[in-house]
Design a protein around this motif. Structure first.
Motif, PDB file in Angstrom:
ATOM      1  N   LEU A   1     -52.506  52.983  27.916  1.00 29.77           N
ATOM      2  CA  LEU A   1     -52.174  51.731  28.600  1.00 29.77           C
ATOM      3  C   LEU A   1     -53.142  51.452  29.739  1.00 29.77           C
ATOM      4  O   LEU A   1     -53.557  50.309  29.947  1.00 29.77           O
ATOM      5  CB  LEU A   1     -50.740  51.789  29.127  1.00 29.77           C
ATOM      6  N   VAL A   2     -53.499  52.488  30.485  1.00 28.04           N
ATOM      7  CA  VAL A   2     -54.470  52.314  31.571  1.00 28.04           C
ATOM      8  C   VAL A   2     -55.808  51.853  31.013  1.00 28.04           C
ATOM      9  O   VAL A   2     -56.426  50.904  31.522  1.00 28.04           O
ATOM     10  CB  VAL A   2     -54.635  53.623  32.363  1.00 28.04           C
ATOM     11  N   SER A   3     -56.276  52.527  29.969  1.00 28.22           N
ATOM     12  CA  SER A   3     -57.580  52.189  29.386  1.00 28.22           C
ATOM     13  C   SER A   3     -57.583  50.784  28.795  1.00 28.22           C
ATOM     14  O   SER A   3     -58.527  50.008  29.005  1.00 28.22           O
ATOM     15  CB  SER A   3     -57.930  53.224  28.312  1.00 28.22           C
ATOM     16  N   ARG A   4     -56.529  50.424  28.070  1.00 25.10           N
ATOM     17  CA  ARG A   4     -56.470  49.096  27.452  1.00 25.10           C
ATOM     18  C   ARG A   4     -56.380  47.996  28.507  1.00 25.10           C
ATOM     19  O   ARG A   4     -57.056  46.956  28.396  1.00 25.10           O
ATOM     20  CB  ARG A   4     -55.271  49.017  26.512  1.00 25.10           C
ATOM     21  N   SER A   5     -55.571  48.209  29.537  1.00 25.56           N
ATOM     22  CA  SER A   5     -55.432  47.198  30.576  1.00 25.56           C
ATOM     23  C   SER A   5     -56.737  47.004  31.341  1.00 25.56           C
ATOM     24  O   SER A   5     -57.123  45.870  31.651  1.00 25.56           O
ATOM     25  CB  SER A   5     -54.311  47.594  31.555  1.00 25.56           C
ATOM     26  N   ALA A   6     -57.424  48.102  31.641  1.00 26.96           N
ATOM     27  CA  ALA A   6     -58.697  47.988  32.354  1.00 26.96           C
ATOM     28  C   ALA A   6     -59.747  47.291  31.492  1.00 26.96           C
ATOM     29  O   ALA A   6     -60.550  46.485  31.997  1.00 26.96           O
ATOM     30  CB  ALA A   6     -59.187  49.366  32.768  1.00 26.96           C
ATOM     31  N   ALA A   7     -59.755  47.577  30.183  1.00 32.94           N
ATOM     32  CA  ALA A   7     -60.729  46.931  29.297  1.00 32.94           C
ATOM     33  C   ALA A   7     -60.486  45.429  29.189  1.00 32.94           C
ATOM     34  O   ALA A   7     -61.428  44.653  28.976  1.00 32.94           O
ATOM     35  CB  ALA A   7     -60.681  47.576  27.917  1.00 32.94           C
ATOM     36  N   GLN A   8     -59.245  44.996  29.366  1.00 34.19           N
ATOM     37  CA  GLN A   8     -58.895  43.578  29.292  1.00 34.19           C
ATOM     38  C   GLN A   8     -58.881  42.910  30.670  1.00 34.19           C
ATOM     39  O   GLN A   8     -58.446  41.763  30.784  1.00 34.19           O
ATOM     40  CB  GLN A   8     -57.523  43.420  28.639  1.00 34.19           C
ATOM     41  N   PHE A   9     -59.358  43.613  31.704  1.00 34.61           N
ATOM     42  CA  PHE A   9     -59.343  43.113  33.085  1.00 34.61           C
ATOM     43  C   PHE A   9     -57.930  42.712  33.509  1.00 34.61           C
ATOM     44  O   PHE A   9     -57.751  41.762  34.280  1.00 34.61           O
ATOM     45  CB  PHE A   9     -60.304  41.926  33.251  1.00 34.61           C
ATOM     46  N   ASN A  10     -56.961  43.463  33.009  1.00 36.39           N
ATOM     47  CA  ASN A  10     -55.561  43.224  33.335  1.00 36.39           C
ATOM     48  C   ASN A  10     -55.179  44.184  34.468  1.00 36.39           C
ATOM     49  O   ASN A  10     -54.632  45.267  34.239  1.00 36.39           O
ATOM     50  CB  ASN A  10     -54.686  43.445  32.098  1.00 36.39           C
ATOM     51  N   THR A  11     -55.481  43.790  35.703  1.00 33.29           N
ATOM     52  CA  THR A  11     -55.241  44.689  36.832  1.00 33.29           C
ATOM     53  C   THR A  11     -53.750  44.916  37.081  1.00 33.29           C
ATOM     54  O   THR A  11     -53.358  45.989  37.528  1.00 33.29           O
ATOM     55  CB  THR A  11     -55.888  44.120  38.103  1.00 33.29           C
ATOM     56  N   SER A  12     -52.932  43.930  36.776  1.00 32.63           N
ATOM     57  CA  SER A  12     -51.494  44.129  36.955  1.00 32.63           C
ATOM     58  C   SER A  12     -50.980  45.210  36.012  1.00 32.63           C
ATOM     59  O   SER A  12     -50.155  46.046  36.394  1.00 32.63           O
ATOM     60  CB  SER A  12     -50.744  42.817  36.730  1.00 32.63           C
ATOM     61  N   GLY A  13     -51.461  45.218  34.769  1.00 33.40           N
ATOM     62  CA  GLY A  13     -51.069  46.270  33.834  1.00 33.40           C
ATOM     63  C   GLY A  13     -51.591  47.632  34.260  1.00 33.40           C
ATOM     64  O   GLY A  13     -50.891  48.645  34.116  1.00 33.40           O
ATOM     65  N   THR A  14     -52.821  47.651  34.790  1.00 35.89           N
ATOM     66  CA  THR A  14     -53.384  48.924  35.258  1.00 35.89           C
ATOM     67  C   THR A  14     -52.566  49.493  36.401  1.00 35.89           C
ATOM     68  O   THR A  14     -52.205  50.675  36.409  1.00 35.89           O
ATOM     69  CB  THR A  14     -54.840  48.722  35.695  1.00 35.89           C
ATOM     70  N   PHE A  15     -52.259  48.648  37.397  1.00 38.84           N
ATOM     71  CA  PHE A  15     -51.474  49.123  38.540  1.00 38.84           C
ATOM     72  C   PHE A  15     -50.044  49.456  38.127  1.00 38.84           C
ATOM     73  O   PHE A  15     -49.425  50.361  38.708  1.00 38.84           O
ATOM     74  CB  PHE A  15     -51.476  48.077  39.649  1.00 38.84           C
ATOM     75  N   ALA A  16     -49.504  48.746  37.156  1.00 39.00           N
ATOM     76  CA  ALA A  16     -48.152  49.058  36.678  1.00 39.00           C
ATOM     77  C   ALA A  16     -48.109  50.454  36.068  1.00 39.00           C
ATOM     78  O   ALA A  16     -47.187  51.242  36.345  1.00 39.00           O
ATOM     79  CB  ALA A  16     -47.710  48.018  35.657  1.00 39.00           C
ATOM     80  N   THR A  17     -49.110  50.789  35.248  1.00 45.02           N
ATOM     81  CA  THR A  17     -49.150  52.119  34.645  1.00 45.02           C
ATOM     82  C   THR A  17     -49.372  53.191  35.699  1.00 45.02           C
ATOM     83  O   THR A  17     -48.745  54.264  35.659  1.00 45.02           O
ATOM     84  CB  THR A  17     -50.265  52.187  33.594  1.00 45.02           C
ATOM     85  N   LEU A  18     -50.256  52.913  36.657  1.00 44.17           N
ATOM     86  CA  LEU A  18     -50.512  53.884  37.720  1.00 44.17           C
ATOM     87  C   LEU A  18     -49.267  54.126  38.563  1.00 44.17           C
ATOM     88  O   LEU A  18     -48.999  55.264  38.979  1.00 44.17           O
ATOM     89  CB  LEU A  18     -51.670  53.403  38.600  1.00 44.17           C
ATOM     90  N   SER A  19     -48.507  53.082  38.811  1.00 48.49           N
ATOM     91  CA  SER A  19     -47.280  53.253  39.591  1.00 48.49           C
ATOM     92  C   SER A  19     -46.266  54.118  38.840  1.00 48.49           C
ATOM     93  O   SER A  19     -45.556  54.937  39.442  1.00 48.49           O
ATOM     94  CB  SER A  19     -46.671  51.894  39.921  1.00 48.49           C
ATOM     95  N   VAL A  20     -46.200  53.956  37.524  1.00 49.58           N
ATOM     96  CA  VAL A  20     -45.313  54.812  36.722  1.00 49.58           C
ATOM     97  C   VAL A  20     -45.764  56.268  36.784  1.00 49.58           C
ATOM     98  O   VAL A  20     -44.949  57.191  36.936  1.00 49.58           O
ATOM     99  CB  VAL A  20     -45.273  54.322  35.266  1.00 49.58           C
ATOM    100  N   LEU A  21     -47.080  56.501  36.696  1.00 48.96           N
ATOM    101  CA  LEU A  21     -47.601  57.863  36.777  1.00 48.96           C
ATOM    102  C   LEU A  21     -47.314  58.487  38.138  1.00 48.96           C
ATOM    103  O   LEU A  21     -46.967  59.674  38.230  1.00 48.96           O
ATOM    104  CB  LEU A  21     -49.107  57.854  36.505  1.00 48.96           C
ATOM    105  N   VAL A  22     -47.453  57.693  39.200  1.00 46.86           N
ATOM    106  CA  VAL A  22     -47.153  58.204  40.542  1.00 46.86           C
ATOM    107  C   VAL A  22     -45.676  58.592  40.637  1.00 46.86           C
ATOM    108  O   VAL A  22     -45.327  59.655  41.183  1.00 46.86           O
ATOM    109  CB  VAL A  22     -47.521  57.155  41.610  1.00 46.86           C
ATOM    110  N   ALA A  23     -44.803  57.735  40.117  1.00 48.32           N
ATOM    111  CA  ALA A  23     -43.365  58.020  40.170  1.00 48.32           C
ATOM    112  C   ALA A  23     -43.024  59.267  39.366  1.00 48.32           C
ATOM    113  O   ALA A  23     -42.250  60.129  39.825  1.00 48.32           O
ATOM    114  CB  ALA A  23     -42.580  56.814  39.649  1.00 48.32           C
ATOM    115  N   VAL A  24     -43.597  59.403  38.170  1.00 48.21           N
ATOM    116  CA  VAL A  24     -43.320  60.575  37.338  1.00 48.21           C
ATOM    117  C   VAL A  24     -43.816  61.847  38.020  1.00 48.21           C
ATOM    118  O   VAL A  24     -43.117  62.880  38.046  1.00 48.21           O
ATOM    119  CB  VAL A  24     -43.962  60.413  35.949  1.00 48.21           C
ATOM    120  N   GLY A  25     -45.030  61.800  38.585  1.00 48.96           N
ATOM    121  CA  GLY A  25     -45.567  62.963  39.280  1.00 48.96           C
ATOM    122  C   GLY A  25     -44.737  63.357  40.480  1.00 48.96           C
ATOM    123  O   GLY A  25     -44.497  64.548  40.729  1.00 48.96           O
TER     124      GLY A  25
END
Length: 317
Positions: A261-285
């Protein structure tokens, strides 16, 4: 033999390595010199006051952290589109909308389960092998002197450098990501546990040898209890790195998972999707670290109790 085991167990438990205590746990010189009972009572009262103060302190810092988080999100929301281009940093409201969409259509659950499964398997394989190797090399010293330099040399090798080779060997399926995660956590766990085994007090080992203990008794009653705090520390360190290994593997070669999801969102310049995935990873960690910390504290309560009893005995003398 049973009486011998119990005697060895009591000796090793009393002297097992425990985490260092703060200076406030030590007896104050000159206090209660006339009688040991008032000193112990004062120490118990101080511990009770410190416990109540710790609870209020935790609440205070939790409120401060929440205020800092809210201030950061507010500043981010306000500055996006005004001071910084929104396509570069997105904004919290857009990230929330993206997360809501993924939760509604089930994408977040599907990709999250894939990542957690890979991270969990890699964690179990890597830490299990590292624990076994560290305990063997830590006690069989000739073998440890021969192999430990090679493991240290391999530890200095960047793990991403072997990723293309792992893809060649295992393909781009989950096997590659599990092996990459296991390799990442292996060296962290090995170095921590190996150091802990080497730090076991040789006087304690000699003491139980005099009591007639064999190799199995020494490992069960001395080595393992003394190295338990090091093992717990290694497991706590390896948990976030197992998540890192899984996500990196998914970014390199995958069509599912949070890394994908991070890779696909970044490739599509979808910063909201990138930050959404990163926020989930932060919460899980964060949740994984909190769980590991709570489990470690619960598992090592016997060391805390033993240290308090030893401290009370020294004060009473």
């Amino acid at each position: 033999m049973r009486n011998q085991d119990e005697a060895i167990g009591r000796t090793s438990t009393d002297k097992a390595v425990a985490p260092p205590k703060s200076s406030s746990d030590q007896p104050v010189a000159g206090e209660g010199s006339g009688s040991s009972r008032p000193t112990v009572s004062a120490t118990g009262q101080a511990n009770k006051k410190r416990g109540s103060g710790t609870s209020s302190g935790r609440l205070k810092y939790a409120i401060i952290r929440l205020a800092v988080l809210l201030a950061f999100l507010s500043l981010w929301e306000f500055s996006s589109g005004r001071w910084v281009d929104e396509i570069l940093v997105s904004k919290p409201s857009a990230v929330y909308e993206r997360l809501s969409d993924w939760i509604t259509d089930g994408s977040l659950f599907y990709h999250g389960v894939v990542t957690l499964r890979v991270a969990g398997l890699g964690f179990l394989v890597g830490t299990g092998i590292a624990l076994l190797v560290a305990l063997i090399l830590g006690r069989v010293k000739p073998l440890g002197r021969v192999l430990q330099p090679f493991i240290t040399a391999a530890y200095s090798l960047p793990r991403l450098a072997v990723a293309p080779l792992l893809i060649l060997w295992f393909g781009i399926g989950d096997e590659f990501k599990v092996v990459l995660t296991a390799v990442l956590v292996f060296f962290l766990m090995f170095s921590t546990v190996y150091t802990g085994v080497q730090a076991v007090d040789s006087r304690l080992i000699n003491a139980v040898k005099i009591m007639g203990a064999g190799r199995l008794h020494i490992f069960r009653y001395v080595i393992l209890p003394s190295a338990l705090s090091w093992i717990a520390t290694g497991l706590t360190i390896c948990i976030p790195y197992s998540l890192v290994g899984a996500v990196v593997g998914e970014i390199l070669a995958a069509n599912r998972g949070l890394g994908f999801l991070v890779s696909r969102s970044a490739a599509q310049f979808n910063t909201s999707g990138t930050f959404a995935t990163l926020s989930v990873l932060v919460a899980v960690g964060y949740i994984a670290n909190a769980f590991a910390g709570a489990t470690t504290r619960r598992a090592l309560r016997w060391q805390e109790a033993g240290a308090r009893e030893a401290n009370a005995a020294r004060v009473a003398q």
